[in-house]
Design a protein around this motif. Structure first.
Motif, PDB file in Angstrom:
ATOM      1  N   SER A  53       8.338   9.660 -18.871  1.00 53.37           N
ATOM      2  CA  SER A  53       8.128   9.336 -20.282  1.00 53.37           C
ATOM      3  C   SER A  53       9.120  10.027 -21.209  1.00 53.37           C
ATOM      4  O   SER A  53       9.174   9.731 -22.397  1.00 53.37           O
ATOM      5  CB  SER A  53       6.703   9.709 -20.707  1.00 53.37           C
ATOM      6  OG  SER A  53       6.480  11.097 -20.536  1.00 53.37           O
ATOM      7  N   GLU A 102       5.731   3.202 -15.181  1.00 48.96           N
ATOM      8  CA  GLU A 102       6.800   3.819 -15.971  1.00 48.96           C
ATOM      9  C   GLU A 102       8.080   4.019 -15.177  1.00 48.96           C
ATOM     10  O   GLU A 102       9.164   4.068 -15.745  1.00 48.96           O
ATOM     11  CB  GLU A 102       6.295   5.128 -16.559  1.00 48.96           C
ATOM     12  CG  GLU A 102       5.152   4.905 -17.546  1.00 48.96           C
ATOM     13  CD  GLU A 102       4.767   6.170 -18.293  1.00 48.96           C
ATOM     14  OE1 GLU A 102       5.667   6.859 -18.801  1.00 48.96           O
ATOM     15  OE2 GLU A 102       3.569   6.453 -18.363  1.00 48.96           O
ATOM     16  N   HIS A 150       3.775   9.723 -15.231  1.00 47.94           N
ATOM     17  CA  HIS A 150       3.818   9.684 -16.696  1.00 47.94           C
ATOM     18  C   HIS A 150       4.637  10.845 -17.245  1.00 47.94           C
ATOM     19  O   HIS A 150       5.471  10.655 -18.150  1.00 47.94           O
ATOM     20  CB  HIS A 150       2.400   9.715 -17.256  1.00 47.94           C
ATOM     21  CG  HIS A 150       2.355   9.783 -18.750  1.00 47.94           C
ATOM     22  ND1 HIS A 150       2.704   8.709 -19.543  1.00 47.94           N
ATOM     23  CD2 HIS A 150       2.033  10.805 -19.592  1.00 47.94           C
ATOM     24  CE1 HIS A 150       2.587   9.055 -20.818  1.00 47.94           C
ATOM     25  NE2 HIS A 150       2.177  10.321 -20.872  1.00 47.94           N
TER      26      HIS A 150
END
Length: 415
Positions: free
Chosen positions: A124, A187, A120
């Motif tokens: 991100s 992700e 993450h």
């Protein structure tokens, strides 16, 4: 894809009971070739984690993302045996994605597994704040400590060919149900690639054992794995990859070859009942699951008479205190044994019950019942519902007394 991931995340909660055996085997003096290969793989994972930790000091995120992907490949190569022999280690390293959603069960300690936290932060955004970088170092070093600690214990296990094939079967299920849906790799967009690498991990440990007995059978398994890996690598786009084709063709072929290879070896002496029947090649076969696996010892074995009596009881309002509600009043077969309502009205009609009516489909395959898992069997669950003032407003004793007064029921129970 969000719906697929959410459903798969919910599935992941029960997969530990279904797949993660945590079995131990007797240690060998020097260790089998399979154990030595496993230990070398765990060492490689530790080295990749150390390199990932070093990469976090680089400017930007490109170098760290590349190091993360290499570490994920190292992990996927070891996931088969690591999940089999140390599910507690895997639960720390890897897990389902978290979503801000009431349907998502909380992980132990209320946080994502470490790989998902690292992913993450790395994927991100384009830059890393100093606080993010420090948190990443903490997570990666924690993972490294966990892996090093497990590596110190591998002398206590030895990997037999039967265990290796059992672990491969479980990994195939994990890939088909969880990894293919992106539960643990969202992700980065690497879910399909990581599935291929997980199967490469199976293939590599099979190569160590292949040829000891029935070499033609092991060669066939290697070929099925090669075909499955090639199919995954043909389209690694998580949005367009044909998962149904992969599961129904390639995963099934691999599963069947694993079963046939197992038939050439001595059977495993399993001490626990398996929800997934040993004779089912994949989770998607007809009758793949043993619906009595979680039943207590005193539960009656299914038979036509037992099933007929159960259906009669299910539809009988005598079970409720006021004789106005049966199980079928809220669990409608035409609505997947739910009721389509936000919340059902209490048996007295004065208020709504606290929670919605869940489906009964596959209820026997849940290791615990109710939203908080407070009972362990369907038999215990029935007692709680009968006694609930809001749901049935009665009791087991009251229902038994009424049924005992009915000669037809007495005869059915006697049968």
């Amino acid at each position: 894809m969000t719906t697929i991931r959410r459903l798969a995340t919910l599935l992941a909660v029960s997969m530990c009971a279904l797949l993660g055996t945590g079995m131990r085997s007797s240690p060998g003096a020097a260790g089998s070739p399979l154990r030595r290969a496993f230990e070398a793989g765990v060492d490689s994972l530790a080295e990749s984690l150390a390199a990932l930790d070093t990469s976090l000091d680089a400017r930007g995120t490109g170098i760290s993302r590349a190091a993360f992907r290499r570490t994920r490949i190292a992990y996927k190569h070891q996931e088969t045996l690591l999940s089999y022999f140390s599910p507690s280690t895997v639960s720390i390293l890897n897990g389902p994605l978290g979503e801000e959603d009431d349907e998502t069960p909380a992980r132990p300690l209320g946080q994502l597994a470490a790989f998902q936290r690292v992913e993450h932060r790395l994927f991100s955004g384009e830059t890393l704040a100093d606080s993010d970088r420090m948190a990443l170092h903490d997570d990666v070093r924690w993972m490294l400590d966990v892996v090093v600690h497990f590596r110190a214990l591998t002398g206590n296990v030895d990997v037999s060919e039967s265990q290796m094939l059992d672990a491969a079967r479980l990994e195939l299920a994990r890939v088909s149900v969880l990894s293919l849906a992106g539960v643990d790799s969202d992700e980065s967009g690497d879910a399909i690639i990581e599935c291929a690498e997980a199967l490469e991990g199976i293939r590599s440990i099979i190569a160590v054992a292949r040829g000891s007995t029935e070499p033609a059978r092991w060669h066939a398994l290697d070929g099925a794995l090669g075909d499955a890996i090639a199919a995954l690598r043909q389209n690694t786009n998580v949005e367009t990859m044909d998962r149904l084709e992969f599961i129904s063709t390639h995963a099934r072929n691999v599963g069947r070859e694993i079963l046939m290879a197992r038939e050439t070896l001595a059977p495993l002496n399993l001490t626990l009942r398996s929800v997934w029947r040993p004779a089912a090649a994949t989770l998607f076969e007809r009758n793949a699951f043993d619906v009595t696996a979680y039943a207590p010892d005193f539960a009656l074995a299914p038979s036509p008479d037992v099933i007929a009596l159960g259906e009669r009881l299910f539809n009988d309002p005598q079970l409720s205190g006021p004789r106005t509600r049966s199980c079928a009043s809220c669990h409608l077969p035409r609505l997947a044994f739910a009721d389509g309502l936000v919340r059902q009205t209490s048996v007295s009609g004065s208020h709504a019950v606290a929670r919605n009516t869940p489906t009964l489909l596959n209820a026997a395959l849940q290791p615990t019942l109710f939203n908080d898992g407070r009972v362990a069997t369907l038999e215990a669950q029935v007692s709680v519902v009968l006694a609930s003032p809001a749901e049935m407003g009665g009791s087991v004793d009251l229902a038994a007394a009424r049924l005992n007064a009915d000669t037809g029921y007495r005869a059915a129970f006697k049968r």
